[in-house]
Motif scaffolding. Sequence first.
Motif, PDB file in Angstrom:
ATOM      1  N   ALA A 112       0.958  -1.220   0.154  1.00 58.31           N
ATOM      2  CA  ALA A 112       0.009   0.144  -0.030  1.00 58.31           C
ATOM      3  C   ALA A 112       0.669   1.249   0.204  1.00 58.31           C
ATOM      4  O   ALA A 112       1.922   1.343   0.459  1.00 58.31           O
ATOM      5  CB  ALA A 112      -0.783   0.013   1.284  1.00 58.31           C
TER       6      ALA A 112
ATOM      7  N   ARG B  42       4.470  -1.123   3.433  1.00 61.49           N
ATOM      8  CA  ARG B  42       3.821   0.300   3.131  1.00 61.49           C
ATOM      9  C   ARG B  42       4.937   1.091   2.506  1.00 61.49           C
ATOM     10  O   ARG B  42       6.089   1.229   3.049  1.00 61.49           O
ATOM     11  CB  ARG B  42       3.444   0.810   4.519  1.00 61.49           C
ATOM     12  CG  ARG B  42       2.550   1.891   4.532  1.00 61.49           C
ATOM     13  CD  ARG B  42       3.352   3.030   4.313  1.00 61.49           C
ATOM     14  NE  ARG B  42       2.382   4.368   4.724  1.00 61.49           N
ATOM     15  CZ  ARG B  42       1.661   4.954   3.565  1.00 61.49           C
ATOM     16  NH1 ARG B  42       1.935   4.647   2.422  1.00 61.49           N
ATOM     17  NH2 ARG B  42       0.795   5.888   4.052  1.00 61.49           N
TER      18      ARG B  42
ATOM     19  N   SER C 221      -3.340   3.479  -0.821  1.00 62.32           N
ATOM     20  CA  SER C 221      -3.915   3.938   0.679  1.00 62.32           C
ATOM     21  C   SER C 221      -4.617   5.203   1.000  1.00 62.32           C
ATOM     22  O   SER C 221      -5.239   5.137   2.059  1.00 62.32           O
ATOM     23  CB  SER C 221      -2.576   3.725   1.495  1.00 62.32           C
ATOM     24  OG  SER C 221      -1.663   4.623   1.154  1.00 62.32           O
TER      25      SER C 221
ATOM     26  N   LEU D 233      -8.321  -0.457   1.493  1.00 64.63           N
ATOM     27  CA  LEU D 233      -6.856  -0.675   1.498  1.00 64.63           C
ATOM     28  C   LEU D 233      -6.617  -0.665   3.257  1.00 64.63           C
ATOM     29  O   LEU D 233      -5.904  -1.582   3.890  1.00 64.63           O
ATOM     30  CB  LEU D 233      -5.980   0.302   0.876  1.00 64.63           C
ATOM     31  CG  LEU D 233      -5.189  -0.317  -0.293  1.00 64.63           C
ATOM     32  CD1 LEU D 233      -4.298  -1.529   0.128  1.00 64.63           C
ATOM     33  CD2 LEU D 233      -6.432  -0.636  -1.224  1.00 64.63           C
ATOM     34  N   PRO D 234      -7.163   0.337   4.077  1.00 66.07           N
ATOM     35  CA  PRO D 234      -6.914   0.281   5.543  1.00 66.07           C
ATOM     36  C   PRO D 234      -7.357  -0.815   6.115  1.00 66.07           C
ATOM     37  O   PRO D 234      -6.705  -1.460   7.027  1.00 66.07           O
ATOM     38  CB  PRO D 234      -7.647   1.756   5.780  1.00 66.07           C
ATOM     39  CG  PRO D 234      -7.755   2.537   4.672  1.00 66.07           C
ATOM     40  CD  PRO D 234      -7.858   1.630   3.564  1.00 66.07           C
TER      41      PRO D 234
END
Length: 190
Positions: free
Chosen positions: A13, A140, A117, A128-129
């Motif tokens: 993400a 990330r 994200s 995504l979260p």
Amino acid sequence: MRTNGYGRLQVVAGPMFSGKSEELLRRVRRARLAGLEVVLVNHAWDERYGTGEVSSHTGLSLGSTSATDVPGLLAAVGDRAPDLLAVDEAQFFGPDVVPALEAVLRRGTTVVVAGLSVTFDGRPFEPLPTLMAIAEDVTRLTAVCGVCGADAVFHQRIRAGSGGDPLDGTAAHVGGTETYAARCRRHHEP
Ligand code: ADP
Ligand code: MG
């Protein structure tokens, strides 16, 4: 590591230009080198390089199945249990993608999902979260701020697109360096 018969969920993400597609394609290539069965799916809204491809801004690309929605994504897998399901632009599939991917994980398939994200106005961009919260593994990524070179966790529109709600519009989230730019916390202007 002990295995339990279920697949592991891996999430990649970050904002635009952070190398999500590059990383997804790297994992797909490695899995294929290992002789694993891989299903690679992109959302049909990502037509920047034509349909049927996952492409990185660096020019790397691999053939993929295009899906317009969650049933289309599941149809690309069918009733098989491939070793790896790789999905790019996951944000376009919406919240229903979460239970669908969980069903694929129960078959023993490893799932790697790449997606934005954040929206271009700096808000968390579901799913995504949620996927990051339930994943075994999260990568990330940050991009490079176009103003100062610091780590960029955001991107913003630098040229007007076709408008719409930043949380769901397709045209509002597909583009390249002519439409969007990576921005750090200091230089992001929502
Ligand atoms: P994403 O899928 O996250 O949008 P890509 O994998 O398509 O990212 O592209 C990543 C590549 O984009 C980088 O390797 C780099 O060559 C290029 N790039 C262009 N602008 C930027 C930027 N502002 N920050 C980082 N990489 C950038
Ligand atoms: Mg990408």
